[in-house]
Design a protein around this motif. Structure first.
Motif, PDB file in Angstrom:
ATOM      1  N   THR A 292      -6.076   0.637   2.207  1.00 14.45           N
ATOM      2  CA  THR A 292      -5.371   1.875   1.849  1.00 14.45           C
ATOM      3  C   THR A 292      -3.970   1.510   1.371  1.00 14.45           C
ATOM      4  N   VAL A 293      -3.575   2.048   0.226  1.00 11.86           N
ATOM      5  CA  VAL A 293      -2.279   1.729  -0.387  1.00 11.86           C
ATOM      6  C   VAL A 293      -1.518   3.022  -0.670  1.00 11.86           C
ATOM      7  N   ASN A 294      -0.260   3.044  -0.315  1.00 12.19           N
ATOM      8  CA  ASN A 294       0.593   4.180  -0.646  1.00 12.19           C
ATOM      9  C   ASN A 294       1.205   3.928  -2.032  1.00 12.19           C
ATOM     10  N   THR A 295       0.750   4.681  -3.020  1.00 11.76           N
ATOM     11  CA  THR A 295       1.186   4.440  -4.403  1.00 11.76           C
ATOM     12  C   THR A 295       2.655   4.799  -4.613  1.00 11.76           C
ATOM     13  N   GLU A 296       3.157   5.775  -3.886  1.00 14.53           N
ATOM     14  CA  GLU A 296       4.581   6.133  -3.986  1.00 14.53           C
ATOM     15  C   GLU A 296       5.448   4.994  -3.455  1.00 14.53           C
ATOM     16  N   THR A 297       5.033   4.434  -2.337  1.00 14.38           N
ATOM     17  CA  THR A 297       5.788   3.325  -1.751  1.00 14.38           C
ATOM     18  C   THR A 297       5.715   2.101  -2.658  1.00 14.38           C
ATOM     19  N   ALA A 298       4.523   1.846  -3.217  1.00 18.29           N
ATOM     20  CA  ALA A 298       4.363   0.714  -4.145  1.00 18.29           C
ATOM     21  C   ALA A 298       5.319   0.853  -5.325  1.00 18.29           C
ATOM     22  N   ALA A 299       5.418   2.065  -5.863  1.00 19.80           N
ATOM     23  CA  ALA A 299       6.309   2.301  -6.999  1.00 19.80           C
ATOM     24  C   ALA A 299       7.774   2.106  -6.592  1.00 19.80           C
ATOM     25  N   ALA A 300       8.127   2.595  -5.407  1.00 17.91           N
ATOM     26  CA  ALA A 300       9.512   2.459  -4.944  1.00 17.91           C
ATOM     27  C   ALA A 300       9.887   0.997  -4.745  1.00 17.91           C
ATOM     28  N   LEU A 301       8.902   0.186  -4.336  1.00 19.98           N
ATOM     29  CA  LEU A 301       9.154  -1.239  -4.089  1.00 19.98           C
ATOM     30  C   LEU A 301       8.940  -2.085  -5.342  1.00 19.98           C
ATOM     31  N   GLY A 302       8.352  -1.473  -6.380  1.00 18.56           N
ATOM     32  CA  GLY A 302       8.057  -2.205  -7.600  1.00 18.56           C
ATOM     33  C   GLY A 302       6.974  -3.245  -7.405  1.00 18.56           C
ATOM     34  N   LEU A 303       5.967  -2.926  -6.565  1.00 18.40           N
ATOM     35  CA  LEU A 303       4.911  -3.883  -6.234  1.00 18.40           C
ATOM     36  C   LEU A 303       3.628  -3.598  -7.002  1.00 18.40           C
ATOM     37  N   ASP A 304       2.981  -4.656  -7.445  1.00 23.45           N
ATOM     38  CA  ASP A 304       1.689  -4.578  -8.116  1.00 23.45           C
ATOM     39  C   ASP A 304       0.614  -4.954  -7.103  1.00 23.45           C
ATOM     40  N   TYR A 305      -0.281  -4.015  -6.789  1.00 17.23           N
ATOM     41  CA  TYR A 305      -1.315  -4.280  -5.779  1.00 17.23           C
ATOM     42  C   TYR A 305      -2.699  -4.449  -6.410  1.00 17.23           C
ATOM     43  N   ALA A 306      -2.747  -4.792  -7.708  1.00 15.02           N
ATOM     44  CA  ALA A 306      -4.029  -4.944  -8.397  1.00 15.02           C
ATOM     45  C   ALA A 306      -4.902  -6.009  -7.745  1.00 15.02           C
ATOM     46  N   SER A 307      -4.289  -7.004  -7.117  1.00 13.47           N
ATOM     47  CA  SER A 307      -5.052  -8.083  -6.491  1.00 13.47           C
ATOM     48  C   SER A 307      -5.908  -7.595  -5.320  1.00 13.47           C
ATOM     49  N   PHE A 308      -5.557  -6.433  -4.747  1.00 10.48           N
ATOM     50  CA  PHE A 308      -6.331  -5.913  -3.621  1.00 10.48           C
ATOM     51  C   PHE A 308      -7.776  -5.610  -4.014  1.00 10.48           C
ATOM     52  N   SER A 309      -7.988  -5.215  -5.265  1.00 10.36           N
ATOM     53  CA  SER A 309      -9.327  -4.826  -5.718  1.00 10.36           C
ATOM     54  C   SER A 309     -10.324  -5.968  -5.603  1.00 10.36           C
ATOM     55  N   SER A 310      -9.857  -7.200  -5.748  1.00  6.96           N
ATOM     56  CA  SER A 310     -10.754  -8.346  -5.643  1.00  6.96           C
ATOM     57  C   SER A 310     -10.926  -8.820  -4.208  1.00  6.96           C
ATOM     58  N   MET A 311     -10.179  -8.214  -3.276  1.00  3.78           N
ATOM     59  CA  MET A 311     -10.234  -8.636  -1.879  1.00  3.78           C
ATOM     60  C   MET A 311     -11.176  -7.784  -1.042  1.00  3.78           C
ATOM     61  N   ALA A 312     -11.393  -6.533  -1.451  1.00  4.33           N
ATOM     62  CA  ALA A 312     -12.219  -5.624  -0.640  1.00  4.33           C
ATOM     63  C   ALA A 312     -13.047  -4.721  -1.540  1.00  4.33           C
ATOM     64  N   GLY A 313     -14.089  -4.178  -0.971  1.00  2.00           N
ATOM     65  CA  GLY A 313     -14.964  -3.302  -1.737  1.00  2.00           C
ATOM     66  C   GLY A 313     -14.345  -1.951  -2.039  1.00  2.00           C
ATOM     67  N   THR A 314     -13.446  -1.498  -1.174  1.00  2.00           N
ATOM     68  CA  THR A 314     -12.869  -0.170  -1.321  1.00  2.00           C
ATOM     69  C   THR A 314     -11.352  -0.228  -1.227  1.00  2.00           C
ATOM     70  N   VAL A 315     -10.663   0.301  -2.240  1.00  2.00           N
ATOM     71  CA  VAL A 315      -9.214   0.450  -2.197  1.00  2.00           C
ATOM     72  C   VAL A 315      -8.914   1.943  -2.367  1.00  2.00           C
TER      73      VAL A 315
END
Length: 322
Positions: A292-315
């Motif tokens: 589970t990823v908080n997209t607002e927090t990701a944007a505030a931190l300037g983080l790219d979480y695209a790598s999570f998709s290859s780590m688990a079946g569900t994001v």
């Protein structure tokens, strides 16, 4: 002598009558759901438990009375609830979270009322195994996986903050696992703990400027202040990784864990199966793997979480609950 015999006979009749009344069972199934405290994950579990209990009772044509209690994260309150539940003759108790489960287990020791707990991260450390009338579900955390997520986003992490309550049994094993993982990677860590809201916020603030990321397990004490902690860390540019999706909904960056609606449903099914005459199975560890990823927090931190998709079946993307 005749008078004495008459008195004894009357006393025996009264005792027999009381015994008969005491053994009479109600045709309504009574189940107590005891939630340790208010927070999003535990609320989600409680709602799922109640819904499944009602659905199963309706399907079986059984009358059911469900009463929910809230322990306010206070052992004294929880012990009072336990005494009340046992005194009121409930057929089963479903405690949600570790402190609630521990208090209900103690309360039911003499009566052997079935205790089917929900969301105990580490039943062994909590002392909730090998008790004949106790079982339930575990949301055991995959700590190394969450730390893998941390390094996938930022391979250059040098120091990690470990934020937890040292009075929370849920945190014992994952914090030990986190230390072992970080040691194996040559990554430093700073521990900060708190047992009250003020202490937790002070601990979080003390990590600012000292760490590159923060990890908190499924710690109910920290969860109670998760929104304020997440705001403090995000404003400081520090990603906050936690042990449950309720943290992420409160503003933390990401987690990987279980579906708490599924956990609540499974727990309720265990309770109904046991009350139908089944045996007590060992505790059940729920399947995890949901990021589970908080997209607002990701944007505030300037983080790219695209790598999570290859780590688990569900994001699952979420935004902060206002």
């Amino acid at each position: 002598m005749k008078k004495m015999i008459s008195v004894l006979l009357i006393a025996a009749m009264i005792l027999t009558l009381f015994a008969a009344c005491g053994s009479k069972k109600s045709d309504t199934l009574k189940i107590a759901v005891v939630q340790q405290l208010d927070h999003a994950s535990l609320d989600e579990i409680r709602i799922a438990v109640v819904a499944e209990l009602e659905a199963r009772a309706k399907k079986a044509g059984t009358k059911i009375e469900i009463k929910t209690f809230n322990g306010q994260n206070d052992a004294t309150v929880l012990n009072q609830i336990g005494s009340q539940v046992i005194s009121d003759g409930y057929d089963a108790i479903i405690p949600i979270a570790t402190l609630a489960a521990t208090c209900m287990t103690v309360a039911a020791e003499d009566s052997k009322t079935p205790v089917i707990y929900a969301a105990i991260s580490d039943p062994v450390t909590a002392g909730l195994t090998d008790i004949p009338y106790v079982t339930g579900t575990s949301d055991a955390l995959n700590t190394p996986f969450i730390l893998d997520m941390m390094l996938a986003v930022n391979p250059d992490v040098k120091t990690v903050g470990l934020l937890y309550s040292n009075s929370e049994p849920n945190s014992v094993t994952p914090i030990r696992e986190a230390k072992e993982y970080l040691d194996s990677k040559g990554i430093a860590y700073v521990e900060k703990t708190g047992t009250t809201a003020d202490e937790v916020l002070t601990a979080a603030s003390a990590l600012v400027g000292r760490v590159d990321a923060v990890f908190t397990p499924t710690d109910n004490t920290i969860m109670a202040s998760a929104a304020a902690v997440a705001e403090t860390l995000t404003n400081a540019g520090i990603p906050f990784y936690a042990g449950a999706d309720s943290f992420v909904s409160a503003g933390a960056f990401a987690t990987c864990g279980v579906n708490y609606t599924e956990l609540g449903t499974y727990t309720a099914d265990m309770a109904m199966d046991i009350l139908a005459g089944g045996q007590f199975p060992p505790f059940h560890v729920m399947d995890g793997g949901i990021i589970t990823v908080n997209t607002e927090t990701a944007a505030a931190l300037g983080l790219d979480y695209a790598s999570f998709s290859s780590m688990a079946g569900t994001v699952v993307p979420v935004t902060t609950t206002k």
